[in-house]
Structure formats: C-alpha cells, structure tokens
Design an enzyme around this catalytic site. Structure first.
Site, mmCIF file in Angstrom:
data_model
loop_
_atom_site.group_PDB
_atom_site.id
_atom_site.type_symbol
_atom_site.label_atom_id
_atom_site.label_comp_id
_atom_site.label_asym_id
_atom_site.label_seq_id
_atom_site.Cartn_x
_atom_site.Cartn_y
_atom_site.Cartn_z
ATOM 1 C CD GLU A 125 -32.446 -0.037 18.046
ATOM 2 O OE1 GLU A 125 -31.990 -1.106 18.462
ATOM 3 O OE2 GLU A 125 -32.540 -0.046 16.618
ATOM 4 C CE1 TYR A 173 -26.773 -1.468 12.863
ATOM 5 C CE2 TYR A 173 -24.991 -0.877 14.161
ATOM 6 C CZ TYR A 173 -25.781 -2.014 13.927
ATOM 7 O OH TYR A 173 -25.857 -2.863 14.567
#
Length: 272
Positions: A214, A207
C-alpha cells in the site's frame, strides 16, 4: 384322644414343596438389587429421579438464532465468498497473463468487494459487533484510499506495479480467513483449531506485505498526482505515509494482543 388327634390333624401344616416360592423370592431380590446397583453406577443421575417410567419425557427446546446472528452469518459468508473470488482470479490472471493484467481482470470487482466493508464501521458504531470503532475505521479508510483514490485515479501506474498484485494477495488471503472464522464461529459456536491458528498467526507475514504494498502504491502515485493536481497531492502523499507508520503500529499491536489472548486460551484448554 380322638379329639386330641383331630385337633392335631387340624392344626398340622401340610408339607408342600417350597422350591418355587424360594425361586420367586430370589428373583424379586435379584431384580431389586439390579435396579439399585444400576442407580448407584450412574453418578450423573444422582440428582435425577431414578424411575423414569412414570414420568413424561420433557421436550428439548431449540432456540432459533436471532436476526442479528443470521445477518452477521450472512454478511461474513458472502464476504468470504467474494474475497475468495478475488484471490482465485488474482492467482489465475497473474499466473497466466502476468501481474500487469491483474488490475484489468480483477480491479473493478475488488473495488466493490472492499466497498462492502464500509458496513463494518456501521456494525462497530451501533454496537452490533464488539470491535473497536477507531481501529475498524482506520483499516477500512486505508483500504478506501487505495481502491477509491490511488488505484482509481492512477490505473496506469498501479496496474504495472507488482505491489498491486501483492497487495491483493495479502488482502484476499487475510479476508478469506477472517470472514470464514467469523461465519463458522457465529454459525456453530466453535472454530477448528487449525483455522484459529491461521487466523492469529498468518498476519505476521500478510500484514507487512499488505502495508508495504500500500505504501509503495501511494508513493508511486506522487508523480502523476502532482502533474494532475499540483503540489497539494505531494503533501497529501507525505501526510498519508506519515500517518501509516503509527497507524500500522496500532493495528499490528492490536492483532498481537488478540493473538496472545486467543493462543493462551487454547493452551489452557489443552492443559485442562
């Protein structure tokens, strides 16, 4: 006297051997005791008829899976296969040609594979799955921003960034594990403990890698975006990064809550 003798002879019982009769009685007694002991030694049948010879065997009913289950099994199975292709191609291209060639080799395939995940919002909205609609929509929307926004409009910037490769690796590993977990659980009703452990522990590493990759790609798109669309794109990038912070926290705490619940049930199952 002759009459008396005749009467005694008539009333006298002949003395025949009784050995066979005793053996026969012993056999009956032993057979009865054996059946009785057999019944007493099977406590699981205490509420079932002891004599099964006189009863017809009841056929076992096989309940076929519902159309809902068949659809979800197919969806998760296909999604796991597609993300396995993304993972394999990313590793192969990055290893043979470098991370700069990953976008050209797997970018288009990844875009349409991720687009398929829009169905998950529909699944949550109509109650087909027990997933929070807002959390699902946030996760899918963030992925769409990357594949249909940043990567699509600024391929020259994203394709030369290591963050694109690390993002695809984090996404693909996460989705292969997740979709495999759901497909096996729906198909067999039980998931191997190793897969459960990976499902609810791998996100600690995957994660942060995915989120940071991103965010970096969004940040890199700021300069070419301003040249193409002006200052509004810069504002948009800042707004996206500002939303990412609480959004990432919500998604991460959601996974933490799910992990605590599942891991606690595994521990209770082992102790019982």
């Amino acid at each position: 006297m002759p009459d008396v003798m005749i009467s005694r002879a008539a009333l006298s019982v002949p003395s025949f051997p009784v050995k066979h009769e005793r053996l026969h009685l012993d056999f009956l007694n032993s057979t009865t005791n054996t059946k009785f002991l057999t019944a007493m030694n099977r406590p699981e049948d205490s509420q079932q008829p002891l004599a099964a010879e006189n009863q017809d065997e009841q056929p076992v009913k096989v309940v076929p899976p519902s159309y809902r289950s068949l659809y979800l099994i197919l969806y998760n199975f296909v999604s796991a296969i597609l993300w396995s292709v993304v993972l394999g191609r990313t590793l192969l291209i990055a290893g043979l040609h470098g991370y700069g060639s990953v976008h050209d080799g797997v970018g288009e395939f990844t875009k349409w594979t991720q687009t398929l995940a829009a169905l998950e919002i529909v699944h949550a909205a109509i109650g087909l799955v027990r997933a929070p609609l807002m959390t699902t929509a946030m996760q899918v929307a963030s992925r769409f921003l990357l594949v249909w926004g940043v990567v699509l409009f600024f391929p020259a910037t994203t394709s030369q960034s290591r963050a694109y490769t690390s993002m695809l690796l984090a996404w693909s590993v996460t989705e292969v594990v997740r979709y495999s977990y759901f497909a096996i659980n729906l198909g067999y009703g039980k998931v191997p403990e190793r897969l459960i452990w990976v499902r609810y522990n791998a996100f600690f590493a995957l994660y942060p890698i995915g989120i940071s990759s991103e965010c970096w790609l969004v940040w890199q798109s700021k300069v070419p975006g301003v040249k193409r669309w002006g200052t509004p794109w810069e504002w948009f990038c800042w707004a996206v990064l500002f939303i990412y912070i609480p959004g990432a926290y919500i998604l991460f705490t959601h996974m933490m809550a799910q992990r605590r619940k599942v891991m606690r049930s595994l521990v209770e199952k082992k102790d019982s």
